[in-house]
Design an enzyme around this catalytic site. Structure first.
Site, PDB file in Angstrom:
ATOM      1  N   ARG A   1       0.851  -1.182   0.000  1.00 42.91           N
ATOM      2  CA  ARG A   1       0.000   0.000   0.000  1.00 42.91           C
ATOM      3  C   ARG A   1       0.883   1.227   0.000  1.00 42.91           C
ATOM      4  NH1 ARG A   1      -3.107  -2.435   5.277  1.00 42.91           N
ATOM      5  NH2 ARG A   1      -3.917  -4.273   4.191  1.00 42.91           N
TER       6      ARG A   1
ATOM      7  N   ASP B   1       0.891   5.309   0.800  1.00 44.16           N
ATOM      8  CA  ASP B   1       0.100   6.255   1.594  1.00 44.16           C
ATOM      9  C   ASP B   1      -0.415   7.411   0.748  1.00 44.16           C
ATOM     10  OD1 ASP B   1       0.136   5.075   4.095  1.00 44.16           O
ATOM     11  OD2 ASP B   1       2.118   5.910   4.573  1.00 44.16           O
TER      12      ASP B   1
ATOM     13  N   TYR C   1      12.621   2.281  -3.599  1.00 42.93           N
ATOM     14  CA  TYR C   1      11.961   3.577  -3.446  1.00 42.93           C
ATOM     15  C   TYR C   1      12.951   4.700  -3.717  1.00 42.93           C
ATOM     16  CZ  TYR C   1       7.643   1.919  -1.136  1.00 42.93           C
ATOM     17  OH  TYR C   1       6.432   1.344  -0.851  1.00 42.93           O
TER      18      TYR C   1
ATOM     19  N   ARG D   1      10.436   7.089   4.726  1.00 38.16           N
ATOM     20  CA  ARG D   1      10.245   8.475   5.145  1.00 38.16           C
ATOM     21  C   ARG D   1      10.943   8.767   6.477  1.00 38.16           C
ATOM     22  NH1 ARG D   1       3.890   9.023   4.591  1.00 38.16           N
ATOM     23  NH2 ARG D   1       4.318  10.971   5.699  1.00 38.16           N
TER      24      ARG D   1
END
Lengths: 248, 248
Positions: free
Chosen positions: A50, A52, A110, A201
């Site tokens: 998933r 965000d 990422y 993050r």
């Protein structure tokens, strides 16, 4: 029943993330609706993970099962005609029966983009964290190398997710200043066998403390060893984050 | 009264162009409102030229007069705090008395971006023309060279504007395929002493006919010689156009 594998790009700015939530516009729901319009079936789609609200993808992977007789090429074109302009199917292929985008993923990459110049970039504002003051990318890169390898990353996990284990392996992590015209941009790329909730993050928020000079380059390794979310830096905002690639 | 010169970047996607129009959100009005909030004066701003709805700028120049005692540096910071995130002041300087952003401009450079790959770029969709089929950039560049120099460009002017003359001088015109990751993008850059209404967009629409192979590389020169808007190609859509730089 046939199994399909889609590779997707999306601008996450206008979505409440991937996963279906009542009363909100999500990427999953938008894709499922497009598939329903094309096939006439109620299709449930599964992503590699998933993303965000506000997070983007250049190579998200999703799988689903369908009784459609359409070829993958036709399905790809039909989906791109049906989807809104901030989502695109980069490829559609038929996968082996039983293929599952979440469970079969072995590696993900990422990218996080930080703009460390004083004046906002009006064109990239949805796609980067505007940090304003200049960061030392060499110190950040050096610091990041301490996170390579197999570790308990619970210092970089936002609680609330229920995972069996917070042990993950980072295969590659690199901090570099952007190319060409984008000298005011840093990219942080991380490849791992999987990521905990908000892990990228939180790593970025921690490395930024090194980049601005408030912490030494050894600090992220100490944060890692602490196994305590309180030890880490802030969680960087979502709009700088891109899911680049998933490997199976 | 002091005279100021602002260099501005903006994402034109959410604006009905530069010039104030009743009932619409324009760049001029947004900037004037920000200046009024900062200075308390009703300030009229003049740009180097009006950009249309959806057109962007990386280096628009605007001038205005004010009785403010603020330094240009403070004014720049205050404006960037006041303006919405799709506008930014890149620099503010005090100009000589009588400086006028429209009348004193001697050279302007525009860039137009065309995406000629099959699948839309979800991140760049507001900043390029998605043409879909591959264009021959070498043929387009060769064809474009016939437009260099001083000519009557009325074939490339949308009627309705009242100008004394449709003679302009193109100093530089170049078509190139994008750098690095952007191999599916063409940029068309044009530098001239001034531009007629829709001139860049009509030149781009004409060069694209060469790029797709429906017209020869001599055709744009023939269009130019015809002095007839009907001879030219379509007007390319606004979202690919960027005002890059104005020289004084």
């Amino acid at each position: 029943m046939r199994t399909f594998k889609l590779t997707l790009a999306y601008d996450g700015s206008n979505y409440s993330g991937w996963q279906i939530q009542p009363g909100r516009i999500t990427l999953q729901e938008t894709l499922e609706r497009a598939l329903a319009n094309i096939t006439g079936e109620a299709i449930r789609v599964t992503a590699s993970g998933r993303t965000d609200a506000g997070v983007h993808a250049l190579g998200q992977v999703a799988s689903f099962r369908s009784e459609t007789h359409l070829s993958p090429e036709v399905l790809e074109k039909a989906l791109n005609a049906e989807l809104p302009h901030d989502m695109a199917v980069l490829s559609a292929v038929e996968a082996r029966a039983g293929f599952h985008a979440t469970g079969d993923a072995v590696k993900k990459r990422y990218r996080y983009v930080v703009h460390d110049g004083p004046i906002r970039d009006v064109f990239e504002r949805r796609y980067q964290w505007h940090y304003r003051s200049r960061l030392d990318e060499a110190a950040m890169h050096r610091a990041a190398q301490g996170l390579r390898g197999t570790h308990d990353f619970s210092s970089f996990e936002t609680h609330g997710s229920k995972r069996d284990s917070s042990i993950r392996t980072i295969f590659d992590i690199a901090v570099a200043r952007g190319r060409g015209e984008k000298i005011d941009c840093l990219t942080i790329e991380i490849e791992a066998d999987g990521f905990l909730y908000n892990m990228v993050r939180t790593i970025v928020g921690t490395l930024v403390e090194v980049g601005r000079g408030t912490q030494s380059h050894e600090w992220p390794s100490q944060v890692l060893a602490a196994c305590d979310r309180q030890a880490a830096g802030q969680t960087a905002p979502p709009q700088g984050l891109f899911l680049m690639r998933v490997e199976y």
